[in-house]
Design a protein around this motif. Structure first.
Motif, short mmCIF file in Angstrom:
data_model
loop_
_atom_site.label_atom_id
_atom_site.label_comp_id
_atom_site.label_asym_id
_atom_site.label_seq_id
_atom_site.Cartn_x
_atom_site.Cartn_y
_atom_site.Cartn_z
N GLY A 32 0.82 -1.14 -0.22
CA GLY A 32 0.01 0.10 -0.09
C GLY A 32 0.58 1.28 -0.12
N ASP A 33 2.06 1.06 -0.28
CA ASP A 33 3.06 2.50 -0.26
C ASP A 33 3.30 2.67 -1.57
OD1 ASP A 33 4.96 4.28 -0.03
OD2 ASP A 33 6.27 2.96 1.19
N PRO A 34 2.65 4.04 -2.31
CA PRO A 34 2.96 4.20 -3.63
C PRO A 34 4.59 4.52 -3.92
CG PRO A 34 1.40 5.76 -2.54
CD PRO A 34 1.88 4.87 -1.39
N ALA A 35 5.45 4.91 -2.91
CA ALA A 35 6.86 5.16 -3.29
C ALA A 35 7.35 3.38 -3.27
CB ALA A 35 7.86 5.66 -2.01
N LEU A 36 6.99 2.64 -2.55
CA LEU A 36 7.46 1.35 -2.61
C LEU A 36 7.09 0.61 -4.07
CD1 LEU A 36 8.93 -1.24 -1.41
CD2 LEU A 36 6.80 -2.10 -0.55
N LEU A 37 5.98 0.92 -4.49
CA LEU A 37 5.28 0.48 -5.80
C LEU A 37 6.29 1.07 -6.95
CD1 LEU A 37 3.47 -0.77 -7.67
CD2 LEU A 37 2.06 1.26 -7.48
N ALA A 38 6.53 2.39 -6.82
CA ALA A 38 7.30 2.90 -7.80
C ALA A 38 8.85 2.27 -7.57
CB ALA A 38 7.75 4.57 -7.30
N ALA A 39 9.36 1.92 -6.60
CA ALA A 39 10.74 1.33 -6.50
C ALA A 39 10.83 -0.10 -7.18
CB ALA A 39 11.05 1.22 -5.04
N ALA A 40 9.59 -0.70 -6.86
CA ALA A 40 9.32 -2.25 -7.49
C ALA A 40 9.46 -1.77 -8.94
CB ALA A 40 8.17 -2.87 -7.04
N LEU A 41 8.54 -1.16 -9.51
CA LEU A 41 8.56 -1.02 -10.86
C LEU A 41 9.96 -0.62 -11.35
CD1 LEU A 41 5.17 1.12 -11.28
CD2 LEU A 41 5.55 -1.19 -12.17
N GLY A 42 10.84 0.23 -10.78
CA GLY A 42 12.26 0.49 -11.08
C GLY A 42 12.82 -0.58 -11.34
N ASP A 43 12.82 -1.39 -10.15
CA ASP A 43 13.79 -2.69 -10.24
C ASP A 43 13.05 -3.41 -11.32
OD1 ASP A 43 14.91 -2.05 -7.68
OD2 ASP A 43 13.55 -3.28 -6.63
N ILE A 44 11.93 -3.86 -11.62
CA ILE A 44 11.40 -4.18 -13.04
C ILE A 44 12.23 -3.72 -14.30
CG2 ILE A 44 9.70 -5.35 -14.32
CD1 ILE A 44 8.28 -5.62 -11.69
N ALA A 45 11.87 -2.50 -14.13
CA ALA A 45 12.61 -1.53 -15.54
C ALA A 45 13.97 -1.66 -15.55
CB ALA A 45 12.27 -0.06 -15.36
N ARG A 46 14.86 -1.70 -14.51
CA ARG A 46 16.33 -1.91 -14.63
C ARG A 46 16.78 -3.39 -15.02
NH1 ARG A 46 18.67 -1.89 -10.37
NH2 ARG A 46 17.19 -1.68 -9.07
N ALA A 47 15.72 -4.43 -14.60
CA ALA A 47 15.89 -5.62 -14.97
C ALA A 47 15.81 -5.88 -16.54
CB ALA A 47 15.08 -6.66 -14.12
N ARG A 48 14.89 -5.33 -17.12
CA ARG A 48 14.28 -5.14 -18.48
C ARG A 48 15.22 -4.45 -19.30
NH1 ARG A 48 7.97 -5.81 -18.46
NH2 ARG A 48 7.71 -7.51 -17.49
N GLY A 49 15.53 -3.12 -18.91
CA GLY A 49 16.18 -2.28 -19.77
C GLY A 49 15.52 -1.03 -19.55
N MET A 50 15.97 0.22 -19.16
CA MET A 50 15.49 1.51 -18.90
C MET A 50 15.22 2.11 -20.25
SD MET A 50 13.86 3.05 -16.49
CE MET A 50 14.73 2.67 -14.91
N THR A 51 16.09 1.96 -21.14
CA THR A 51 15.82 2.46 -22.44
C THR A 51 14.84 2.17 -23.24
OG1 THR A 51 18.65 2.69 -22.46
CG2 THR A 51 17.20 3.06 -24.67
N GLN A 52 14.47 1.00 -23.22
CA GLN A 52 13.32 0.30 -24.13
C GLN A 52 11.82 0.95 -23.31
OE1 GLN A 52 13.22 -1.29 -27.07
NE2 GLN A 52 11.14 -0.56 -26.87
N LEU A 53 12.06 0.92 -22.11
CA LEU A 53 10.91 1.46 -21.35
C LEU A 53 10.69 3.06 -21.56
CD1 LEU A 53 8.47 1.01 -19.38
CD2 LEU A 53 10.00 1.66 -17.53
N ALA A 54 11.64 3.79 -21.55
CA ALA A 54 11.71 5.20 -21.89
C ALA A 54 11.01 5.32 -23.53
CB ALA A 54 13.00 5.82 -21.95
N LYS A 55 11.61 4.46 -24.42
CA LYS A 55 10.92 4.38 -25.70
C LYS A 55 9.41 4.28 -25.66
CE LYS A 55 14.83 3.44 -28.29
NZ LYS A 55 15.74 2.44 -29.05
#
Length: 98
Positions: A32-55
């Motif tokens: 229920g913590d929005p900042a924790l949700l954001a951090a989890a999404l950030g971890d997933i994004a780094r695992a997949r590649g932030m450049t592609q997510l940006a595109k």
């Protein structure tokens, strides 16, 4: 005596499958913590590649790194863009009886 070398834990190193990422995201949302949700999404994004997510989101990499750092809660617009670009679907279920 030899010194033990350690590294900082990084969840992105362990998010190898879609199921791993979905379970990780689900656990973060349950908190229920929005900042924790954001951090989890950030971890997933780094695992997949932030450049592609940006595109895929139309947001800059720098903006994504800041928004998904977990230091603050990003806007709902950013969250929805990121979640959709990652191929996740949000659903709502009734909370357990109190």
């Amino acid at each position: 005596m030899s010194k033990i070398k350690t590294r900082t834990f990084d969840a992105a190193n362990y998010l190898n499958t879609e199921e791993d990422a979905a379970a990780y995201l689900d656990a973060a949302m349950a908190d229920g913590d929005p900042a924790l949700l954001a951090a989890a999404l950030g971890d997933i994004a780094r695992a997949r590649g932030m450049t592609q997510l940006a595109k895929d989101t139309g947001l800059s990499r720098e903006s994504l790194y800041k928004s998904l750092s977990g230091e603050r809660a990003p806007s709902s617009e950013t969250l929805f863009k990121v979640i959709n670009a990652m191929g996740f679907k949000l659903s709502v279920v009734p909370a357990a009886a109190r």
